[in-house]
Design an enzyme around this catalytic site. Sequence first.
Site, PDB file in Angstrom:
ATOM      1  N   TRP A   1      -1.592  83.291 -34.117  1.00  0.00           N
ATOM      2  CA  TRP A   1      -0.902  82.151 -33.508  1.00  0.00           C
ATOM      3  C   TRP A   1      -1.541  81.704 -32.200  1.00  0.00           C
ATOM      4  O   TRP A   1      -1.425  80.548 -31.817  1.00  0.00           O
ATOM      5  CB  TRP A   1       0.562  82.507 -33.270  1.00  0.00           C
ATOM      6  CG  TRP A   1       1.305  82.733 -34.532  1.00  0.00           C
ATOM      7  CD1 TRP A   1       1.922  81.801 -35.326  1.00  0.00           C
ATOM      8  CD2 TRP A   1       1.507  83.992 -35.187  1.00  0.00           C
ATOM      9  NE1 TRP A   1       2.486  82.397 -36.424  1.00  0.00           N
ATOM     10  CE2 TRP A   1       2.249  83.749 -36.369  1.00  0.00           C
ATOM     11  CE3 TRP A   1       1.138  85.300 -34.894  1.00  0.00           C
ATOM     12  CZ2 TRP A   1       2.623  84.757 -37.244  1.00  0.00           C
ATOM     13  CZ3 TRP A   1       1.510  86.311 -35.769  1.00  0.00           C
ATOM     14  CH2 TRP A   1       2.237  86.038 -36.930  1.00  0.00           C
TER      15      TRP A   1
ATOM     16  N   GLU B   1      12.051  77.180 -33.097  1.00  0.00           N
ATOM     17  CA  GLU B   1      10.656  77.099 -32.626  1.00  0.00           C
ATOM     18  C   GLU B   1       9.938  76.021 -33.445  1.00  0.00           C
ATOM     19  O   GLU B   1       9.055  76.298 -34.254  1.00  0.00           O
ATOM     20  CB  GLU B   1       9.954  78.456 -32.773  1.00  0.00           C
ATOM     21  CG  GLU B   1       8.596  78.483 -32.099  1.00  0.00           C
ATOM     22  CD  GLU B   1       7.824  79.763 -32.345  1.00  0.00           C
ATOM     23  OE1 GLU B   1       6.697  79.868 -31.821  1.00  0.00           O
ATOM     24  OE2 GLU B   1       8.324  80.664 -33.058  1.00  0.00           O
TER      25      GLU B   1
ATOM     26  N   GLN C   1       9.868  87.975 -40.173  1.00  0.00           N
ATOM     27  CA  GLN C   1       8.922  86.867 -40.018  1.00  0.00           C
ATOM     28  C   GLN C   1       9.032  85.824 -41.132  1.00  0.00           C
ATOM     29  O   GLN C   1       8.873  84.628 -40.885  1.00  0.00           O
ATOM     30  CB  GLN C   1       7.497  87.422 -39.969  1.00  0.00           C
ATOM     31  CG  GLN C   1       6.395  86.378 -39.885  1.00  0.00           C
ATOM     32  CD  GLN C   1       6.350  85.658 -38.551  1.00  0.00           C
ATOM     33  OE1 GLN C   1       5.810  86.171 -37.578  1.00  0.00           O
ATOM     34  NE2 GLN C   1       6.934  84.466 -38.475  1.00  0.00           N
TER      35      GLN C   1
ATOM     36  N   HIS D   1      14.228  84.216 -32.874  1.00  0.00           N
ATOM     37  CA  HIS D   1      13.299  83.088 -32.811  1.00  0.00           C
ATOM     38  C   HIS D   1      14.108  81.857 -33.238  1.00  0.00           C
ATOM     39  O   HIS D   1      14.397  81.676 -34.419  1.00  0.00           O
ATOM     40  CB  HIS D   1      12.132  83.297 -33.775  1.00  0.00           C
ATOM     41  CG  HIS D   1      11.080  84.241 -33.288  1.00  0.00           C
ATOM     42  ND1 HIS D   1      11.354  85.546 -32.966  1.00  0.00           N
ATOM     43  CD2 HIS D   1       9.743  84.060 -33.087  1.00  0.00           C
ATOM     44  CE1 HIS D   1      10.228  86.138 -32.589  1.00  0.00           C
ATOM     45  NE2 HIS D   1       9.237  85.269 -32.638  1.00  0.00           N
TER      46      HIS D   1
ATOM     47  N   HIS E   1       4.381  90.281 -29.727  1.00  0.00           N
ATOM     48  CA  HIS E   1       4.250  90.770 -31.105  1.00  0.00           C
ATOM     49  C   HIS E   1       3.098  91.775 -31.137  1.00  0.00           C
ATOM     50  O   HIS E   1       1.956  91.427 -31.439  1.00  0.00           O
ATOM     51  CB  HIS E   1       3.987  89.609 -32.064  1.00  0.00           C
ATOM     52  CG  HIS E   1       5.131  88.660 -32.194  1.00  0.00           C
ATOM     53  ND1 HIS E   1       5.992  88.683 -33.269  1.00  0.00           N
ATOM     54  CD2 HIS E   1       5.574  87.673 -31.376  1.00  0.00           C
ATOM     55  CE1 HIS E   1       6.907  87.726 -33.114  1.00  0.00           C
ATOM     56  NE2 HIS E   1       6.682  87.106 -31.964  1.00  0.00           N
TER      57      HIS E   1
ATOM     58  N   ASP F   1       4.248  86.138 -25.681  1.00  0.00           N
ATOM     59  CA  ASP F   1       4.381  85.911 -27.116  1.00  0.00           C
ATOM     60  C   ASP F   1       3.260  86.568 -27.919  1.00  0.00           C
ATOM     61  O   ASP F   1       3.508  87.349 -28.822  1.00  0.00           O
ATOM     62  CB  ASP F   1       4.458  84.419 -27.435  1.00  0.00           C
ATOM     63  CG  ASP F   1       5.144  84.134 -28.768  1.00  0.00           C
ATOM     64  OD1 ASP F   1       5.528  85.090 -29.458  1.00  0.00           O
ATOM     65  OD2 ASP F   1       5.299  82.962 -29.121  1.00  0.00           O
TER      66      ASP F   1
ATOM     67  N   HIS G   1       8.869  89.288 -24.607  1.00  0.00           N
ATOM     68  CA  HIS G   1       8.655  88.737 -25.946  1.00  0.00           C
ATOM     69  C   HIS G   1       7.178  88.798 -26.303  1.00  0.00           C
ATOM     70  O   HIS G   1       6.376  87.994 -25.845  1.00  0.00           O
ATOM     71  CB  HIS G   1       9.141  87.284 -26.007  1.00  0.00           C
ATOM     72  CG  HIS G   1       9.139  86.713 -27.398  1.00  0.00           C
ATOM     73  ND1 HIS G   1      10.299  86.352 -28.052  1.00  0.00           N
ATOM     74  CD2 HIS G   1       8.131  86.440 -28.266  1.00  0.00           C
ATOM     75  CE1 HIS G   1       9.991  85.869 -29.250  1.00  0.00           C
ATOM     76  NE2 HIS G   1       8.675  85.920 -29.402  1.00  0.00           N
TER      77      HIS G   1
END
Length: 416
Positions: free
Chosen positions: A319, A217, A156, A214, A63, A313, A61
């Site tokens: 983030w 979360e 997203q 997702h 991005h 992640d 996982h």
Amino acid sequence: MNHSLSNIINARLQGRDGLYRISIGNGRFSDISAQTGFDDAGEGDLDAGGNLVAPPFVEPHIHLDAAMTAGEPRWNKSGTLFEGIECWAERKVTLTREDVIERAERTLALFADHGIQYVRTHVDVTDPRLTALKAMLEVRERVADTVDLQIVAFPQEGIWSFRNGKELMEESVRMGVDVVGGIPHFEFTRDYGVESVRWLVELAHKNDRLVDVHCDEIDDPESRFLEVLAAEALRLDYGSRVTASHTCAMGSYNDAYCSRLFRLLRKSGLRFLSMPTESLHLQGRFDGYPKRRGLTRVPELLDAGLKVAFGQDSIRDPWYPLGNGNMLRTLDVGLHGCHMLGMSWIERSLELITDNGAAAMDLKEYGIAEGMPARCVVLQGQSPYEVLLGQQPVLASVRDGRVLVSRQGQGTATPH
């Protein structure tokens, strides 16, 4: 140039006593046999030096389309998930093919240096141009010699809550993504979230794609899309191909609800991914004291017989401003955050960054066994405990019998 191996000698294997010789032929493990003592290395041999040899690390996982963009165009000052999404929306409009490819390949090179050979990346498809997706589909082919890359169509900004969200998801599937994603807790309403989960699972099922959502979360104990995802997976008998990522709200659920939920989860057979470094950073932001950790119930899920893996992640994005590609760092943080530093957990901890991630990615040929592709890493330590203590870079990464990276002791990596 990469060079080919005939054997890995003086290797330790998890769950087995003594030393082993692992023979390789035609890019696959051909024989695994016990040694009576340390052997001298010959031509074509890789000497593991009595260290643990494990399957390659799995990053299930990440991005990549957002990697290395922290501070662009501004920093996430609140540290919240939602400000991160706002920052990314501002950065997303400036994406170009070259920009995405350069940052993704730089990050994948960092991963390869740490022994990661399998990666699942979520790619934002709430972009009418689908710039990042087009670039990442190209990257998947460019890096195939060093990493197996799965691509998730990730909405997203939502499926129901983003203009033409469904059409963009369908176009992404036509373009060749491996996995269908979702983000139900970010949809405008609970009804939208439920509808999005049911729709995306159907989309994946009819197109023979995997699912990775997702899911919840958020710290909100009323965010309960996991039960919807599990029910849909069970209805279609698709659980082994469906992954629930994050499920942070589970850390806020009451035990009475979880007792019912876990019955469904066991029946569905979902895979679970937890991103400990990022969840500890993003969650609990609206709490006074005591503050919640924002992590899902990792040990409880494992005790229930479900597959759970850790992922990073983010790598230096809106983030999460840190990240170095070392899965052992992620494992260390996860074990701390989940109260899993008992020796029984430590001894099986490597499965959280190897086998369980492979299960989430639905890998059919993975592991150190005769007939499997000759892919493995040589770690620094004779046991999971020693490996976790040191958290040192891998001594070697081998792919289909070729040495991708090797190190002497704790020195600098030497690409071949």
